[in-house]
Design a protein around this motif. Structure first.
Motif, PDB file in Angstrom:
ATOM      1  N   TYR A 153     156.098  39.488  35.661  1.00 14.94           N
ATOM      2  CA  TYR A 153     156.981  40.568  36.093  1.00 14.94           C
ATOM      3  C   TYR A 153     157.823  41.071  34.934  1.00 14.94           C
ATOM      4  CZ  TYR A 153     155.706  39.290  40.833  1.00 14.94           C
ATOM      5  OH  TYR A 153     154.995  39.033  41.973  1.00 14.94           O
ATOM      6  N   GLY A 154     158.264  40.141  34.078  1.00 12.65           N
ATOM      7  CA  GLY A 154     159.132  40.541  32.978  1.00 12.65           C
ATOM      8  C   GLY A 154     158.375  40.935  31.716  1.00 12.65           C
ATOM      9  N   GLY A 155     157.075  40.667  31.695  1.00 10.77           N
ATOM     10  CA  GLY A 155     156.258  41.086  30.563  1.00 10.77           C
ATOM     11  C   GLY A 155     156.520  40.354  29.261  1.00 10.77           C
ATOM     12  N   GLN A 156     157.261  39.250  29.310  1.00  7.56           N
ATOM     13  CA  GLN A 156     157.527  38.513  28.071  1.00  7.56           C
ATOM     14  C   GLN A 156     156.570  37.318  28.030  1.00  7.56           C
ATOM     15  OE1 GLN A 156     159.916  39.773  25.963  1.00  7.56           O
ATOM     16  NE2 GLN A 156     159.958  41.390  27.503  1.00  7.56           N
ATOM     17  N   VAL A 157     155.437  37.524  27.396  1.00  9.92           N
ATOM     18  CA  VAL A 157     154.398  36.498  27.431  1.00  9.92           C
ATOM     19  C   VAL A 157     154.816  35.318  26.564  1.00  9.92           C
ATOM     20  CG1 VAL A 157     152.003  36.006  26.931  1.00  9.92           C
ATOM     21  CG2 VAL A 157     152.655  38.164  27.955  1.00  9.92           C
ATOM     22  N   SER A 158     155.352  34.329  27.234  1.00 10.34           N
ATOM     23  CA  SER A 158     155.926  33.194  26.518  1.00 10.34           C
ATOM     24  C   SER A 158     154.935  32.045  26.466  1.00 10.34           C
ATOM     25  CB  SER A 158     157.201  32.745  27.253  1.00 10.34           C
ATOM     26  OG  SER A 158     157.354  31.354  27.166  1.00 10.34           O
ATOM     27  N   PHE A 159     154.770  31.507  25.293  1.00 12.60           N
ATOM     28  CA  PHE A 159     153.967  30.296  25.163  1.00 12.60           C
ATOM     29  C   PHE A 159     154.893  29.098  25.003  1.00 12.60           C
ATOM     30  CE2 PHE A 159     151.037  33.613  24.241  1.00 12.60           C
ATOM     31  CZ  PHE A 159     149.852  33.169  24.770  1.00 12.60           C
ATOM     32  N   GLY A 160     156.131  29.292  25.418  1.00 11.38           N
ATOM     33  CA  GLY A 160     157.123  28.255  25.183  1.00 11.38           C
ATOM     34  C   GLY A 160     157.491  27.469  26.431  1.00 11.38           C
ATOM     35  N   HIS A 161     156.800  27.737  27.529  1.00 12.50           N
ATOM     36  CA  HIS A 161     157.259  27.112  28.763  1.00 12.50           C
ATOM     37  C   HIS A 161     157.107  25.606  28.812  1.00 12.50           C
ATOM     38  CE1 HIS A 161     158.558  30.769  30.420  1.00 12.50           C
ATOM     39  NE2 HIS A 161     158.697  30.287  31.639  1.00 12.50           N
ATOM     40  N   SER A 162     156.235  25.063  27.969  1.00 13.57           N
ATOM     41  CA  SER A 162     156.120  23.604  27.984  1.00 13.57           C
ATOM     42  C   SER A 162     157.417  22.970  27.489  1.00 13.57           C
ATOM     43  CB  SER A 162     154.941  23.145  27.150  1.00 13.57           C
ATOM     44  OG  SER A 162     155.161  23.428  25.802  1.00 13.57           O
ATOM     45  N   VAL A 163     158.205  23.707  26.725  1.00 20.01           N
ATOM     46  CA  VAL A 163     159.495  23.157  26.297  1.00 20.01           C
ATOM     47  C   VAL A 163     160.377  22.900  27.518  1.00 20.01           C
ATOM     48  CG1 VAL A 163     161.638  23.695  25.082  1.00 20.01           C
ATOM     49  CG2 VAL A 163     159.445  24.190  24.006  1.00 20.01           C
TER      50      VAL A 163
END
Ligand SMILES: Nc1ncnc2c1ncn2[C@@H]1O[C@H](COP(=O)(O)OP(=O)(O)OP(=O)(O)O)[C@@H](O)[C@H]1O
Ligand SMILES: Nc1ncnc2c1ncn2[C@@H]1O[C@H](COP(=O)(O)OP(=O)(O)OP(=O)(O)O)[C@@H](O)[C@H]1O
Ligand SMILES: [Mg+2]
Ligand SMILES: [Mg+2]
Lengths: 285, 239, 249, 336, 391
Positions: free
Chosen positions: D56-66
């Motif tokens: 929804y926010g369009g911020q493709v984060s690869f940081g969620h495992s943090v």
């Protein structure tokens, strides 16, 4: 003091190697806005090509880089044709597709050639070094660095001084407009992917002269290459070079003066600082 | 005035995402003419031009240019055949300088001397561009960009140039000038097909015109006929 | 009438280029003020300064008595100053209605109200038939109308229109002109940039002319079209002649 | 199209009721299928948490495992070091994750596209490496659960998986309900507006940084709860397991393959991917090492090539999209 | 009808340590082949007849944990639950063995652990967990003992030590043990160098060692990293007087072949070497021949421990005479087993905890292309070369 120079030079060699690996990634990213997740696996495939040429035909990496370069050139074009061309411009699709490709290639290699790591014995460069004062210059790294400079130089020349280069730039900025100028953008994309592959193929071809080859070898390299490209500014060859050398030096200095486990923390940390100050990278638009 | 037929579009249909927006448009342009296409917003003018330029291909129908069938010819080789398209919204290479943009316009030419000559000609036509030759295209104002786009289209030395929404965002004196330039271009032997919202002004310089409405041609005739037509005046000139 | 917007000595630099030089003018509440000038004169730049997209290098901008120069754009919008973009910026993957709805939420946080306002704006700008169309897939003309509708939906006190009618046929231009008049009748203040004189001259209470970043003239439309400075810099002889004729008739 | 309206109105509550009824029907127990079911629910919740900011926010984060990792460490730390129940650790972990998310994202939001993606890679790598050498939280050795008494207090069950199932279901219901509420609210529209055009949104009075940060904090909070569940479920945490690019990839992959930025996408993605992953690992391993992963990779490629809109795309708009594809090919045919 | 005992194997068949995992898998398979078939030429109690008890065949159910603890846990559950295996053998990585064996304990099922070396595994007081290999701690104590011995007998003058280890659960454990025991014995730790697995280079790591220049070097370095380490040392023209690696990181026929002379002189602990086997463990050679047919290399210290795990489990089942888990586990807890595949020939588990208290390891040195045992003296087949010759 000589220790300091030793550390600096070690960083330089590492950095130039990273630069060589990052160059192709930068090109592909810059022109097509595709982040090739399988880049590290391209490197790994290049290493296998070179390794098997050495193992089966006693070809030295100093020769087989040509073959790996060509192989990866074709491999890159094939990847483009079969996968990327169908999804270019669709947000995250190319990234995930290349992630799938990475998974596939890595495990295919593992399945076919076993997970064993492989080392080429008695290559021409292996173990050779020369001294500059008190500082040791290892020959394999030195030669690889020369290659890095040559390949980056060639790439830069090609992008800025040739008609092909203009076409590439125009395509990168606006593919449709480029077509209206008479540029066969599809061909450009194909070639760019091929050349990107060839660059990393050359790196992969040279590496077996001092690094073991195994299915996982590309993982960390590709991560570092991603970072270098972002730090240099995508599509910028000088950017990639400067960023790569910076990364190499930070890695080496932090590794030695702070502690080896801190070296990637330092590298990634400084990358973040740089990118936050210059969000489009050092040389980015 | 009427040379041989240079561009012939026969009953093309095209659409986006499977939704048809052009339902059988036919038109022809003879060499040496200025032909205007007019129509309301979303009528399909740009789509028609994009199809002719090869950026998209019609679902059915035929397009012939200069004697050859170009219906399925890709855009990049249509340019080489001498058909240039200046798209709406300009589509400049945003990070390149004005000069580089213009040089890209002559991409099909390899001779550097020739490129330089054409560059000179473009600078004569639009002196602003000469002043701004080194400026990065995206930092130029809208009007400046439009001039650059037209000049870039001319750099390929086309037989036929298609101009989409020529005057969009231009200051009145420049609109005037651009329209004069169109006539001048024609006088130099380049045929012009243009889409324009300033219907009156466009028809004044044109030889013939087509009126397109929801994807089909509804009127055609000489410019003076159209200018005189009450329907056209009412629908497109607000009179 | 009190001043809605006061622009005082605004300058804007891009590196060496001075895009606005010491520009000052006022916009009275409920007025329609036209901002014209050659391409590259700095009109959009000035808009961007007013709307908070750029921080002017010097000068002050007061909106309803409050200093807004340098305020972030969303705060400016919340104060009741809406803008459209010259180069249209639709929220591409959202429908036309949703585009407008986003604007409507500014003044009407609750869902029902916002939807009602959005429907109204849809109608005002003749976009009903495109209601559920993905905004990115429309023609330029429609996107221009969407810009206006979306800005209107924020229920602003003042609206900045940057070439809102460019790309429309004369008939459509007239419709838009009607819309703008209606807005004014409802008490909205308008500052508009336009190159199409038939859209601006009949409705503007005042015209400000910029050239090379500087204000070269300010006054009622009928005076402006006769101003030789404006004619040479902007309108062109031929245009001035037709305008004269039109005014005379 | 009426059934669509019905589905969108009542589909979600009905689904929840059905899922809640499963254990009563005796369909959840100690078996492997229960494990798969739990993993599906957990993964769907993870992907949906990601989807809030990533889709929804369009911020493709690869940081969620943090964030996931911080949550996991929170629970594990409470159990292994604090020797208490995991609950306080979960809450503290989730709050810490949200705070971390805000601190880390604030500067990163300045970055666009792939620059943002790579910056989040770097964040993961930094956290991973810091946790690898941070002995207080176990360093490279990680934290291992001793055998605890079964039940809600310890949030562990050794054989019967009904407790875990209910836990996962609650988590799943929480994340999806929050998403549903947001999706139809002002905040949801703002979020999408920011995705489509930050400057445009700002011109409409949207504080885009605030919106993104809020969404990121919420997303991180929920991801951390998922992480805590994961730690409880596996009796162990270490950095490669919970705080690695591999784990980050899982969030992204499931959401995108299911249908990014859609309500049902994450669930569909998990429904297809998790059984595929679990069963192919279990039953394709016979064909030789890595065959399951080769096939998995291939499926991802095929999926992206033929259905970039995700599985949801197959279900809803396959015909429309086919037509779109054809027209698009025609449009891009200029280059062929 | 079909008399089958299902046994699960759980190894990293893919991922960074897949080589080791696949060899472990092959080792278990070798023993299972021997159990199921009739091999009159082998001098093992289980080889003479087909199957166990009264004709039960063993069927292996393979699982791959990819080096991931969470996968190991769920695969263990699947093996015990879905597949209904009697016991699981695994899992090479200590980090995977931990959660997997915790599953076994909760289900009260047997978990046989061959090669995992973390001492923590057997400090959990589990009742159904049995581990064959010596721990890092046992090895560390032996290393230090060896230094003492060299200092005494050879006047080696070892005073300072350095450690280089991969920063993983394995490396960290091993290095901690090494440092603790070295310090306890009065050696000074002058360099502590962890590195990231799969490193692109080890320049700063080796530079650091070179700068500290310890007399002795402990390593916990595996596979490709090991060869990179040796090559980087060569590049920088540095070697300690003695270098000794944990857990047979250096003991891989492939490394030996590929590093060639560069690898000579380095030492390491070993639960087994082919040379040692051929001299002291007469029973191994024929079994090893079958193993070689599968993977092309002889047993190494890890794979052989997994073979022993399978073998001992089979013995315990025979001895219990039933497939009752409780009874078999009790046999495992109490009995002492004769194992021709184990150094010292005996296996006995401590209970609770499950450590094989008979586990031994020797210190070997790569000399002229062969792994020669140099310590303890009773097993030695070559004199140590000390210090390692300079580059
Ligand atoms: N990319 C697109 N995807 C889907 N539909 C489109 C797209 N571009 C244009 N259309 C539709 O095609 C129709 C014709 O558009 P076209 O751009 O040809 O109109 P036009 O006559 O040039 O209008 P304008 O004067 O506003 O530029 C319109 O209904 C428009 O909505
Ligand atoms: N970001 C920028 N960086 C550098 N120069 C800029 C930038 N934006 C605008 N300019 C320059 O500032 C001048 C004023 O531009 P502006 O867009 O304000 O003109 P305008 O009056 O709106 O023109 P138009 O009517 O053509 O839209 C132009 O010369 C333009 O090239
Ligand atoms: Mg158009
Ligand atoms: Mg402007």
């Amino acid at each position: 003091m000589s220790l300091f120079f030793q550390v600096i030079l070690d960083g330089l060699w590492a950095g130039l190697l990273y630069g060589l690996i990052a160059a192709g990634l930068s090109l592909i990213w810059g022109v097509m806005d595709v982040l090739n997740f399988a880049h590290g696996d391209f490197l790994m495939v290049g290493m296998y090509v070179s390794f098997f040429l050495g193992f089966l035909f006693k070809a030295d990496p100093l020769v087989s880089w040509v073959a790996s370069g060509i192989f990866l050139f074709l491999f890159g074009m094939l990847t483009y044709k079969l996968v990327i061309s169908r999804i270019l411009g669709k947000a995250m699709a190319p990234l995930l597709a290349t992630f799938g490709l990475s998974m596939m290639v890595k495990n295919l290699v593992l399945n076919r050639f076993s997970p064993n790591f492989r080392i080429l014995e008695s290559t021409i460069l292996e173990g050779r070094s020369f001294m500059v004062g008190d500082v040791i210059v290892p020959l394999p790294q030195f030669v690889t660095s020369l290659f890095a400079l040559a390949v980056l130089g060639l790439l830069y020349w090609m992008l800025t001084r040739t008609r092909f280069g203009w076409a590439v730039q125009a395509t990168a900025l606006d593919g449709e407009a480029a077509r209206l100028m008479g540029v066969n953008t599809e061909k450009i994309f194909l070639l760019v992917f091929g050349i990107g592959g060839a660059c990393v193929g050359i790196a992969g071809g040279l590496l077996p002269s001092y690094l073991a080859t195994h299915p996982d070898v590309g993982t960390l390299f590709s991560l570092i290459a991603f970072m270098i490209v972002a730090m240099g500014g995508f599509g910028s060859v000088p950017g990639a070079l400067v960023a790569a050398v910076m990364v190499g030096l930070i890695e080496s200095l932090a590794g030695f003066y702070i502690g080896p486990v801190y070296k990637y923390i330092a590298v990634f940390g400084i990358y973040l600082v740089v990118i936050l100050i210059r969000p489009k990278g050092l040389f980015g638009w | 005035m009427s040379g041989e037929i240079l561009l012939e579009v026969k009953d093309i249909r095209c659409g986006y995402d499977g939704v048809p927006v052009i339902h059988g448009v036919s038109l022809e342009v003879r060499s040496g003419e200025i032909v205007a296409i007019i129509g309301a917003n979303g009528a399909g003018k740009s789509t028609t031009m994009r199809t002719i330029a090869g950026l998209m291909h019609p679902l059915s129908g035929v397009i012939r240019f200069d004697g050859a069938d170009i219906t399925r010819t890709p855009a990049y080789s249509i340019v080489a055949r001498g058909l240039a398209y200046v798209p709406e919204a300009r589509r400049l290479f945003s990070k390149l300088s004005v000069r580089q943009n213009l040089e890209m316009g002559a991409f099909t030419v390899k001779d550097r001397g020739e490129i330089a000559a054409r560059l000179d000609r473009a600078f004569q036509l639009f002196p602003v561009l000469k002043e701004r030759a080194g400026q990065i295209a995206e930092t130029m104002s809208g009007g400046e960009q439009q001039m650059c786009a037209i000049a870039r289209g001319l750099m390929s030395n086309p037989k036929l140039i298609m101009l989409d929404e020529l005057s969009l965002g231009l200051q009145p004196s420049i609109v005037e000038k651009v329209l004069e330039t169109v006539v001048e271009i024609r006088n130099q032997g380049i045929t012009v097909l243009l889409v324009e919202q300033l219907v009156q002004e466009a028809l004044e310089i044109s030889d013939r015109g087509y009126v397109i409405q929801t994807g089909a041609i509804v009127h055609q005739g000489t410019a003076s006929e159209l200018l005189a037509s009450p329907e056209v005046r009412k629908a497109y000139m607000g009179m | 009438m009190s001043e809605m917007l006061q622009v005082r000595g605004v300058s804007m630099k891009f590196g060496a280029l001075l895009a606005n030089k010491d520009v000052s003018f006022d916009v009275e509440e409920g007025a329609i003020v036209g901002l014209i000038g050659p391409n590259g004169a700095g009109k959009t730049t000035l808009f961007n300064c007013v709307a908070g997209f750029y921080k002017p290098s010097a000068g002050s901008i007061r909106f309803r008595g409050e200093e807004i120069a340098g305020l972030p754009s969303y705060k400016v919008a919340r104060k009741g100053l809406a803008r459209t973009f010259q180069v249209v910026r639709p929220l591409k993957e959202m429908s036309v209605f949703e585009n407008i709805l986003v604007g409507a939420y500014l003044g009407h946080p609750d869902n029902k109200h916002a939807r009602k306002v959005a429907e109204e704006c849809l109608e005002i700008c003749f976009l009903q038939e495109w209601r559920d169309w993905p905004a990115g897939d429309m023609t330029i003309g429609n996107k221009k109308r969407l810009e206006v509708a979306r800005a209107l939906a924020t229920s602003p006190r003042m609206i900045l229109l940057d070439e809102a009618v460019a790309g429309l046929t004369s008939t459509e231009v007239r419709e838009m002109v009607e819309v703008i008049k209606r807005l004014k009748a409802n008490g909205l203040t308008v500052l508009m940039v336009e190159h199409i004189m038939e859209a601006i001259m009949p409705i503007a209470d005042k015209i400000v002319v910029l050239a090379s970043g500087e204000k070269i003239a300010e006054g009622a439309p009928k005076d402006i079209v006769r101003d030789p400075k404006v004619i040479t810099a902007y309108l062109g002889k031929k245009y001035a002649e037709t305008m004269d004729k039109g005014a005379g008739a | 199209m009426d059934y669509k309206k019905l589905l969108s109105k009542f589909g979600w509550p009905l689904l929840l009721v059905a899922l809640a009824a499963l254990p009563l029907a005796g369909l959840v127990g100690p078996g492997f299928s229960s494990h798969v079911l739990i993993t599906v629910l957990l993964t769907a919740a993870m992907a949906q948490a990601w989807n809030l900011i990533g889709g929804y926010g369009g911020q493709v984060s690869f940081g969620h495992s943090v964030f996931f990792g911080i949550g996991a460490y929170g629970a594990a730390f409470a159990v292994c070091v604090g020797k208490t129940s995991p609950w306080p650790g979960m809450i503290v972990g989730a709050v810490l994750a949200a705070v971390t998310a805000v601190i880390v994202s604030y500067p990163c939001f300045k970055l666009k596209g792939h620059y943002f993606a790579i910056a989040t890679f770097a964040v993961v790598e930094i956290f991973n490496r810091v946790f690898m050498i941070w002995d207080w939280v176990g360093g490279a050795v990680g934290l291992d659960y001793t055998i605890l008494e079964d039940g809600w207090r310890n949030f562990t069950w050794s054989v019967d998986k009904r407790g875990y199932y209910l836990g996962a279901l609650v988590l799943f219901a929480l994340v999806f309900t929050i998403t549903r509420v947001i999706e139809r609210s002002r905040f949801g529209y703002y979020l999408r507006a920011v995705r489509e055009g930050q400057e445009t949104a700002e011109s409409l009075g949207v504080n885009s940084t605030g919106v993104k940060l809020t969404a990121m904090a919420l997303s991180a909070f929920l991801a951390a709860l998922c992480g805590a569940f994961f730690a409880q479920y596996n009796f162990r945490v270490d950095p490669p397991m919970v705080m690695s690019l591999d784990m980050s990839m899982k969030f992204v992959l499931v959401a995108i393959l299911g249908g990014i930025g859609t309500f049902w996408g994450p669930l569909l993605g998990a429904l297809v991917l998790i059984p595929l992953q679990e069963y192919s690992r279990a039953y394709l391993a016979k064909l030789g090492s890595g065959v399951d992963l080769i096939i998995f990779g291939l499926i991802i490629i095929l999926m992206m090539v033929y259905q970039p809109g995700g599985i949801l795309g197959i279900l809803t708009g396959s015909r429309k999209r086919q037509a779109r594809l054809r027209a698009r090919l025609a449009a891009e045919g200029g280059a062929k | 009808q079909d008399k089958v005992i299902k046994i699960g194997t759980l190894f990293p068949m893919t991922g960074p340590v897949a080589t080791a995992g696949q060899r472990c898998q092959a080792a278990v398979e070798t023993i299972v082949d021997i159990i199921n078939g009739v091999y009159p030429d082998l001098d093992l109690p289980i080889a003479k007849k087909a199957g166990l008890l009264d004709g039960y065949r063993i069927e292996l159910v393979k699982a791959d944990h990819q080096g991931k603890p969470d996968v190991a846990k769920s695969e263990a559950e699947r093996l015990y639950g879905q597949e209904g295996v009697f016991a699981v053998i695994g899992s090479y990585n200590s980090s995977a063995s931990k959660p997997a064996s915790a599953v076994a304990e909760r289900l009260q099922k047997i978990f046989m652990c061959g090669a995992s070396s973390s001492a923590a595994l057997t400090e959990r007081d589990l009742k159904y967990f049995f581990r064959l290999a010596p721990t890092d701690r046992i090895e560390a104590i032996e290393f230090v003992h060896w230094f003492d011995e060299l200092n005494k007998s050879k006047k080696a003058g070892i005073k300072t030590v350095g450690v280089i280890y991969e920063n993983t659960e394995f490396g960290k454990h091993a290095a901690d043990e090494a440092k603790a025991h070295a310090q306890k014995a009065g050696y000074k730790v002058v360099a502590d160098v962890p590195f990231t697995v799969g490193a692109t280079n080890l320049n700063s790591e080796i530079q650091k060692l070179k700068a500290a220049n310890p007399d002795a070097l402990f390593g916990a370095v595996l596979g490709a990293d090991y060869s990179l380490m040796v090559r980087t040392m060569k590049q920088f023209k540095w070697k300690p007087k003695i270098a000794i690696n944990f857990c047979s990181g250096y003991q891989d026929q492939k490394i030996n072949e590929q590093l060639g002379k560069d690898g000579w002189g380095f030492m390491g602990s070993a639960g087994y070497t082919p040379e040692f086997g051929s001299r002291f463990m007469k029973g191994v050679a024929p079994v090893e021949a079958y193993f070689m047919k599968k993977v092309g290399v002889p047993f190494d210290s890890n794979s052989i421990q997994e073979a022993v795990a399978m073998y001992v489990l089979a013995l315990a089942i025979e001895k219990a005479g039933t497939l009752d888990t409780e009874k078999v586990a009790e046999v495992l807890r109490t009995a002492t087993f004769d194992s021709p595949l184990s150094m010292g020939g005996k296996v006995k588990f401590e209970s609770p905890g499950g450590q094989n208290i008979m586990a031994r390891s020797v210190i070997s040195q790569l000399q002229d292309g062969a792994y020669k045992t140099v310590f303890p003296y009773e097993y030695k087949d070559a004199a140590p070369i000390y210090p390692i010759p300079k580059w």
